[in-house]
Scaffold this active site. Structure first.
Site, short mmCIF file in Angstrom:
data_model
loop_
_atom_site.label_atom_id
_atom_site.label_comp_id
_atom_site.label_asym_id
_atom_site.label_seq_id
_atom_site.Cartn_x
_atom_site.Cartn_y
_atom_site.Cartn_z
N GLU A 50 -33.95 13.84 53.09
CA GLU A 50 -33.94 13.15 51.80
C GLU A 50 -34.36 11.68 51.97
O GLU A 50 -33.95 10.99 52.91
CB GLU A 50 -32.52 13.22 51.26
CG GLU A 50 -32.27 12.54 49.94
CD GLU A 50 -30.82 12.71 49.48
OE1 GLU A 50 -30.55 12.41 48.31
OE2 GLU A 50 -29.98 13.15 50.30
N LYS A 117 -34.42 15.52 42.28
CA LYS A 117 -33.02 15.89 42.55
C LYS A 117 -32.24 15.97 41.24
O LYS A 117 -32.33 15.10 40.38
CB LYS A 117 -32.39 14.85 43.48
CG LYS A 117 -30.99 15.19 43.97
CD LYS A 117 -30.52 14.16 44.98
CE LYS A 117 -29.13 14.48 45.53
NZ LYS A 117 -28.71 13.48 46.54
N CYS A 153 -30.11 17.92 48.91
CA CYS A 153 -28.73 17.55 49.25
C CYS A 153 -27.70 18.13 48.28
O CYS A 153 -27.41 19.32 48.32
CB CYS A 153 -28.60 16.03 49.36
SG CYS A 153 -27.21 15.50 50.39
#
Length: 546
Positions: A50, A117, A153
């Site tokens: 990330e 994300k 994540c």
């Protein structure tokens, strides 16, 4: 009977890199190195952690428009050099709606898809809602004939969340880009959680994590892959940058992992040991210090700190200073010399009695009598701090502080004395774990003299002083502190575990009364689920007491 393999294996390279926050050119070069390695290994796809372009966490750098623009320029430079292997790379993405934490799928110099994300953590050390807007859509791209879903994540931690939507959109395998900081619970927690997601969605997951130290955070890497049944089938080493190639055989019904020997997961001492040496090394190196200086007392905290520093940096970059006072036991000097010899470094000895006496003479004129009690004790600690900082100024070495979490919790440390330093290796390590780590270092041969480990701990600031004069036994203290600092339990709940409630309240009051000290302490390696730093934010001026 397994369905027949229908084609050559799909090869996904997990780029476990060590980026430096803000080093955009260097980070691009690190990513390109991984791309080249993946290409040479015959990978179909290479996946970075990330925000690999910026390093993690970039924090308020993201509020600077020039930084975001420079990130976009760095990404453009990266795109132009990606050929013959697909790349999924993490980066900030400016858009009309705002800034996103994104991953771009790059193929032959062009972005063919982009994922934003969708779940932004805002707890503990994470503060992503301060910077990023939330994505809304899954991303699935076919590579070598296999639809691959991209998530980032936190997206992986939600049941019936982004991973499920990616599979609903056709993904047969998922890649998850991470910047997941180490703590001693994290490895097993990650693998269990990702295994749960794989079982729920019915496809394999490849999880890539960054590695290295960033201020108080340490990232352990330990990238891994799980099959569709949730079993870990591959695992990269902890605390080591590298490229891990995960290989998947294609069958009519599912992707199956190619056979490979699985690296064992580390134990508690191994993991914390790796985190501490990585944290020291990266803080020193990434901030450009030539080395460190450690004040050696003859006690276990400074002995462990020095041992870790020598391992992290090499003996040529570490200096040790022994500064005895009138209260320093002979064995403290003997053990300090033995330790320095075992580590292959010289030990400088600078007695502080003369300095101590001059402070007393000056202050006697002010007080009308010699300083006594805590005042007299702290003068010794501050005299040592002055000497260490003088060495730091003269030689350019960073002072490595030696206090542990138990002491910092209780304020059992001297501001501008033994708290002096640019970084604190043991800041988040409770005293009982200090002993375990010292024994771990001695597991093959004696490095830290056993007498240091076995003798009762003492600050040696007064005659016959012992830590137990003012603190509960560390086994009791550390249990109470864990329950309060990391579990947020009340005094009554802690006492119900078998501790005297009056003692519990005395301990907790000392924790609260010493927030002002901790706020002035140097940063240090975070190894627990809640360290004294960005993930525990208490007001200094605070009258609330349980």
């Amino acid at each position: 009977m397994e369905p027949p393999v229908t084609d050559r294996p799909l090869r996904i390279a997990l780029a476990q890199i060590d980026p430096v926050v803000g080093d955009l050119e260097g980070n691009v070069n690190r990513i390109l190195g991984a791309v080249e390695g993946a290409r040479e290994a015959g990978a179909d796809l290479v996946v970075t952690p990330e925000l690999a372009v910026t390093g993690y966490p970039p924090q308020d750098l993201l509020l600077r428009q020039q930084f975001v623009a420079d990130c976009a320029a760095a990404l453009d430079r990266l795109l132009g050099q990606v050929r013959d292997v697909d790349l999924v790379v993490g980066h900030p993405e400016p858009a009309e709606e705002g800034l996103f934490n994104s991953a771009s799928w790059v193929r032959n110099g062009a972005v063919v898809a982009r994922y934003r994300k969708r779940l932004l953590p805002n707890y503990g050390v994470f503060d992503e809602k301060r910077y990023f807007h939330t994505g809304t859509a899954p991303c699935v791209v076919e590579v070598a004939g296999v639809p691959v879903g991209v998530t980032i994540c936190e997206d992986a931690w939600a049941k019936d969340g982004p991973m499920s939507e990616a599979v609903d959109a056709g993904a047969r395998i998922l890649v998850n880009l991470n910047a997941s900081p180490y703590d001693y619970t994290k490895l097993h927690l990650r693998e269990r959680e990702i295994g749960d997601r794989a079982r729920e969605v019915g496809v394999p997951i490849a999880y890539v994590n960054l590695v290295g130290g960033q201020d108080e955070l340490v990232f352990d890497g330990a990238s891994f892959a799980v099959d569709a049944g949730g079993d870990v089938v591959d695992r990269a080493p902890s605390f080591e940058p590298g490229l891990r190639i995960t290989e998947w055989n294609r069958t009519d019904h599912a992707l199956q992992p190619a056979a490979r020997a699985l690296l064992p997961s580390e134990g508690l001492e191994e993991g914390v040991h790796g985190a501490l040496t990585t944290g020291i090394r990266d803080y020193v190196d990434k901030n450009g210090f030539p080395g460190v200086v450690v004040g050696l007392s003859g006690g276990i905290d400074s002995a462990l700190t020095l041992s870790l520093a020598v391992e992290a940096l090499g003996p040529e970059r570490v200096e040790a200073v022994f500064m005895p006072s009138r209260y320093t036991a002979d064995m403290s000097g003997e053990d300090s010399r033995t330790l320095a010899a075992n580590l292959g470094i010289p030990l400088h000895e600078l007695p502080i009695d003369g300095i101590h006496r001059s402070f007393f003479d000056t202050l006697q004129r002010e007080f009308g009598a010699e300083p006594h009690g805590v005042t007299a004790e702290n003068i010794q600690a501050r005299a040592r701090g002055i000497l260490l900082m003088a060495i730091s100024n003269e030689k350019g070495l960073m002072v490595l502080a030696t206090g542990n979490k138990s002491e910092m919790s209780m304020g059992y440390a001297t501001l501008y004395g033994d708290m002096v330093g640019g970084f604190s290796a043991l800041k988040d390590v409770p005293k009982t774990l200090v002993y375990r780590l010292a024994r771990h270092i001695n597991r093959e041969e004696e490095v830290i003299p056993w007498r240091i480990i076995e003798r009762p701990p003492s600050a040696e600031l007064a005659p016959d002083q012992k830590d137990s004069d003012t603190l509960p036994p560390y086994e009791v203290l550390d249990d109470i502190l864990y329950a309060y600092v990391e579990e947020d339990l009340s005094p009554a709940t802690i006492a119900a575990r078998g501790y005297d409630e009056a003692l519990v309240r005395r301990v907790l009051n000392r924790v609260e009364n010493n927030e002002y000290k901790r706020r002035q302490a140097p940063p240090g390696v975070r190894i627990s689920p809640r360290g004294f730093g960005t993930d525990r934010r208490y007001p200094i001026t605070n009258k609330y007491r349980f």
